[in-house]
Design a protein around this motif. Sequence first.
Motif, PDB file in Angstrom:
ATOM      1  N   PHE A  91       0.836  -1.160  -0.007  1.00 25.66           N
ATOM      2  CA  PHE A  91      -0.086   0.064   0.153  1.00 25.66           C
ATOM      3  C   PHE A  91       0.718   1.215  -0.037  1.00 25.66           C
ATOM      4  O   PHE A  91       0.204   2.078  -0.862  1.00 25.66           O
ATOM      5  N   HIS A  97      -3.461  -0.018  -4.195  1.00 28.65           N
ATOM      6  CA  HIS A  97      -3.161  -1.494  -4.144  1.00 28.65           C
ATOM      7  C   HIS A  97      -4.409  -1.821  -3.061  1.00 28.65           C
ATOM      8  O   HIS A  97      -4.614  -3.182  -3.112  1.00 28.65           O
ATOM      9  N   VAL A  98      -5.030  -1.029  -2.365  1.00 25.46           N
ATOM     10  CA  VAL A  98      -6.024  -1.488  -1.596  1.00 25.46           C
ATOM     11  C   VAL A  98      -7.654  -1.102  -1.992  1.00 25.46           C
ATOM     12  O   VAL A  98      -7.746   0.133  -2.239  1.00 25.46           O
ATOM     13  N   PHE A 141      -7.447  -6.318  -2.936  1.00 23.20           N
ATOM     14  CA  PHE A 141      -6.165  -5.938  -3.114  1.00 23.20           C
ATOM     15  C   PHE A 141      -6.224  -5.423  -4.704  1.00 23.20           C
ATOM     16  O   PHE A 141      -6.814  -6.503  -5.478  1.00 23.20           O
ATOM     17  N   ILE A 160      -4.509  -5.832   6.142  1.00 19.07           N
ATOM     18  CA  ILE A 160      -5.241  -4.625   5.671  1.00 19.07           C
ATOM     19  C   ILE A 160      -5.454  -3.676   7.229  1.00 19.07           C
ATOM     20  O   ILE A 160      -6.381  -4.315   7.900  1.00 19.07           O
TER      21      ILE A 160
END
Length: 438
Positions: A91, A97-98, A141, A160
């Motif tokens: 991240f 990316h998330v 992701f 996360i």
Amino acid sequence: MRTGAVMDRRMGESSEIGEQMHQFAKELYPICRSITGDGIRKTLAKIGERIPLTISEVPTGTTVFDWQVPKEWNIRDAYIKNLHGERVVDFKRSNLHVVSYSAPVHATFSLSNLRPHLHTLPDHPDWIPYRTSYYREDWGFCLSHNQLLALQDADYDVCIDSSLEAGSLTYGECYLAGQSENEVLISCHACHPSLANDNLSGLTVATTMASVLAGRDRRYSYRFLFIPGTIGAITWLARNADTARQIRHGLVLTCVGDAGGFHYKKSRRGDAEVDRAMEHVLRHSGETAEILEFSPYGYDERQYCSPGFNLPVGCLMRSTWGTFPEYHTSADNLDFIHPGQLARTLGVCLSVCDVLEENRFYVNQNPFCEPQLGKRGLYRSTGGESIDVEIHARLWVLNLSDGEHSLLDIADRSGLPFNTILDAAELLKASGLITEKA
Ligand SMILES: [Zn+2]
């Protein structure tokens, strides 16, 4: 305002103001924004350093029409680590990316169990997609397809570090009072993470527009909204139904910095003054421009143009959402938006404001046959346009100033630019040949 109009044209050419807007986009780019949380707060704080901004916080669970203000989302870190402890998805390298609004997770997953939570773009194997899960609790992701192909069939440490809990929804408002309480609304969504055209371009143009208009005399009051998409517009409208009735003209700004020509999506009304002003300005702008009919899909014009409000709000874009491959991917980056394009968008927006500010109805005081222009010194040039154009403009204004045709109507019917018609009207008014309609 006449000097304003000249300034706008120069500003459209000015690379300096475009560079400043691009620089501001660069400053906002790394912030991980979402529809709630500290990302949008940080963004609004940076906008508030440039223009007067009132921040509102609306608690989670507040009912706004058929919706509820969602939980607040914040994220500190996220990664997928391999058995060697290396972050194969990080991240901290890209907030795309998330999946935005991902619920927290920290567990070990096999690749096959992790796979349903991974999103890629096989057609653009180097790009990271942008995904959200706003109204359905989930996590995931986004990674480049090449990153996915490089993953071994093994176990992964998946984390996360986010929170999804009661908090508030944040939006910002810049209000510039004018002579009239009637308002021009400029709205843009401020909820996307590291994506430049959608919609840091809109944020930077709107912020700069507000700072320019703040230094001018204004007939209208102006309200700039920096809000999370959809839920922000719904929340604002639910809390400001009375204010919404003051909106006479409005624009949603998004995707206004890419290399494409303009697209203007008309309001639901289709013939609102802002629709006609924008069409007029674009036609005379020297840029390629396409006018699109209203449709109930797109950005926050959907809410402003919902039947209960039916506000005269259109949407200005360059490339339209979903039509360019970079849309909602990591390729919508700072290289995808251009200082010159931002500056020219600003120029168009300010020119539209000029038209709205100056559009008036006049009444010819000599309606029986043409008045004799020569004896009033009106049959020669004032040195602006060619004499032919100036005389034509005066004759058009005299002929159509019957109290039924606005200056914009006259500009459209004559095919002349609004400013030429406005110059003629001011001259004729000074000569007593026309008076403003009461
Ligand atoms: Zn978007």
